[in-house]
Scaffold this active site. Structure first.
Site, PDB file in Angstrom:
ATOM      1  N   HIS A 110      -7.749   2.756 -13.500  1.00  0.00           N
ATOM      2  CA  HIS A 110      -7.629   3.500 -12.240  1.00  0.00           C
ATOM      3  C   HIS A 110      -6.805   2.707 -11.226  1.00  0.00           C
ATOM      4  O   HIS A 110      -6.807   1.469 -11.241  1.00  0.00           O
ATOM      5  CB  HIS A 110      -9.040   3.738 -11.697  1.00  0.00           C
ATOM      6  CG  HIS A 110      -9.091   4.676 -10.532  1.00  0.00           C
ATOM      7  ND1 HIS A 110      -9.129   4.230  -9.232  1.00  0.00           N
ATOM      8  CD2 HIS A 110      -9.128   6.028 -10.479  1.00  0.00           C
ATOM      9  CE1 HIS A 110      -9.193   5.276  -8.425  1.00  0.00           C
ATOM     10  NE2 HIS A 110      -9.195   6.377  -9.152  1.00  0.00           N
ATOM     11  N   ALA A 119     -16.633   2.883  -6.454  1.00  0.00           N
ATOM     12  CA  ALA A 119     -16.217   2.092  -7.623  1.00  0.00           C
ATOM     13  C   ALA A 119     -15.145   1.083  -7.223  1.00  0.00           C
ATOM     14  O   ALA A 119     -15.083  -0.012  -7.767  1.00  0.00           O
ATOM     15  CB  ALA A 119     -15.694   3.018  -8.717  1.00  0.00           C
TER      16      ALA A 119
END
Ligand SMILES: *Cc1c(COP(=O)(O)O)cnc(C)c1O
Length: 523
Positions: A235, A148
């Site tokens: 994140h 990701a």
């Protein structure tokens, strides 16, 4: 090692892996080793002469297994899951066995084309709109990134290139406009005008002797104006990607939303930030939305934020690393409602979709942009099918790429989407069970409502007492979980990471936690 030996020891290796899985419950999720343990077990210098496989195999237990954090242990509740399944391991065996590298279509047609079909399969299975499919005649495309983090970085750099190109165009237009306004009172001379119109790019390009190359879509002159947006719950890989992109960042303050009572960015807050930053002369160029935040599994609403990004010409990238897999189940499709407004979307099959690390599919609504921005075409990479076939190298950081589509193909065929849905639902059911135990216990409270496989909870009381509880649990080592902080408040995360985790395992974890919390409550 010859083929005969590989047949023999390769099968033994498969047995070692199967035994590891079969005897998982005899281990504890966290290993007992201390940092540096390896130096007593592995010689400092490599052997000059070959060693027999019997000796190498014998070292796997003390060196590897004894020093492994067992992510697939039914009592592992830390981070978010990392997925695995036997068919997935088989895909990696074949990928390793073929050992080719598919950066262009020609360098490995099967790798490229199977990846095109598999990202279409995945897109259809989670309900992505047609415009993202490789088989759709439009410019959308799917491919598989490593992680990701890679997907976010590529989205950031593509969005930055889009913004730089727009600013360059604007610069040229402004220049043309001012030249025309200045030129008009005097006699209009088109040839002279055209000379001048070319001037801005000449100004920026170097003198003929200069060896310095200025990449058109990546001219750093423009970076100073750019600001990338994400939620304050995004994140850490988003921070890192923005650092690598060399631009400024604004974290948009999240609040608890009405739908999930969990942290997400409200549209008014995003709009206010855009207004404020534009007034200061900044150009917001991307919003990285998070669907399933790592802290609390909060969801940025794409239906609310998408229209703002589209209207304001802000690239919308959706990081659904963990939660994306759940869109495989119709009842969780709400997660990606509004996805048609995204410029790029990514989730990790290697988190919850039974496919082992690494497998992070990413979709572009218009892949021509990124391909154009990152196209480097040295002679040795050119091939005769370039115009018609996909060269995935343009859409990722590295040149080399491995055959990840094999494990998607094997898992989807030999397990099937219905069983994967069941696997996902089991993890959610276990999380619901744990949340109910916490809710019934008046020593504890939920920090936010359970969402998907994650339960965020804390002892009623100070951060300090919760930090002590976390330390005691992890020193005890019977179960493993990790803490987090949102808006300054410390809590514990209970992530169901395995559909082998039974109701008894959840009860066991609850019992361990309450047993270890007991002495803290008597202070
Ligand atoms: C796990 C996670 C990431 C990082 O995933 P990698 O594939 O390891 O880069 C990014 N975003 C979110 C929301 C995550 O949960």
């Amino acid at each position: 090692m010859d083929a005969e030996a590989f047949r023999k020891y390769g099968k033994e290796m498969v047995d070692i892996v199967a035994d590891y899985w079969d005897t998982m419950r005899q281990r504890q999720p966290l290993p007992e080793v201390k940092p540096g343990y390896i130096w007593d077990l592995v010689p400092k210098d490599p052997p000059a002469e070959p060693e027999p496989w019997s000796r190498i195999f014998a070292d796997i237990e003390p060196v590897v297994f004894q020093g492994t954090t067992h992510w697939h242990h039914p009592h592992f509740f830390a981070y978010y899951p990392t997925a695995c399944s036997y068919p997935s391991i088989m895909g990696d065996i074949l990928s390793g066995g073929i050992a080719s590298i598919g950066f262009t279509w020609k360098s490995s047609p099967a790798m490229t084309e199977l990846e095109m079909v598999m990202t279409d399969w995945l897109a259809k299975s989670i309900g992505l709109p047609e415009c993202f499919l490789n088989s759709d005649p439009g410019p959308g495309a799917g491919m598989i990134q490593c992680t990701a983090s890679d997907a976010t970085l590529i989205a950031l750099l593509s969005a930055r290139a889009r913004a730089v190109s727009a600013m360059e165009q604007n610069g040229r237009l402004n220049w043309l406009y001012s030249t025309i306004s200045r030129a008009l009172p005097t006699k209009f001379n088109l040839r002279e005008m055209m000379k001048k119109v070319e001037q801005p790019s000449q100004e920026k390009s170097q003198s003929p002797e200069s060896q310095i190359i200025n990449f058109e879509h990546h001219d750093p002159v423009y970076f100073t104006k750019l600001v990338a947006y994400c939620s304050d719950q995004a994140h850490s890989s988003v921070d890192k990607g923005i650092m690598l992109a060399g631009v400024r960042m604004r974290k948009i303050k999240s609040t608890k939303d009405a739908k999930f009572n969990n942290y997400s960015v409200e549209p008014e807050v995003l709009e206010a930030a855009i207004r404020e930053d534009r007034a200061q002369g900044y150009i917001p160029f991307i919003y990285v939305a998070t669907v399933g935040t790592t802290n609390t599994c909060g969801v940025d609403s794409l239906t609310k934020l998408g229209p703002i990004c589209n209207r304001e010409m802000i690239w919308l990238h959706v990081d659904a690393a963990y939660a994306g897999s759940y869109a495989l189940c119709p009842e969780f499709r709400y997660l990606i409602e509004g996805i048609e407004m995204a410029d790029s979307f990514n989730f990790n099959c290697h988190k919850a979709m039974m496919i082992n690390f690494d497998c992070s599919p990413m979709w572009f609504k218009d892949a021509r942009e990124a391909i154009n921005y990152f196209n480097v075409d040295p002679t040795y990479l050119k091939h005769e099918h370039q115009a018609v076939a996909s060269d995935y190298r343009h859409l990722q950081v590295a040149l080399g790429r491995r055959f990840r589509a094999l494990k998607v193909w094997f898992v989807l065929r030999s397990i099937g989407t219905a069983k994967i849905q069941e696997h996902l639902k089991i993890m959610v059911d276990r999380a619901i069970q744990f949340a109910e135990l916490i809710e019934k216990d008046d020593r504890f409270e939920l920090f936010v409502p359970q969402h998907l496989g994650l339960v965020c909870f804390r002892l009623k009381g100070s951060d300090d007492i919760n930090e002590r509880l976390n330390t005691i649990i992890n020193d005890d080592r019977r179960i493993h979980l990790v803490p987090a902080k949102a808006h300054g408040v410390y809590f514990l995360r209970f992530a169901v990471c395995n559909s082998e985790t039974t109701e008894e395992d959840v009860k066991y974890a609850y019992n361990v936690i309450t047993e270890l919390a007991q002495p803290l409550l008597h202070f």
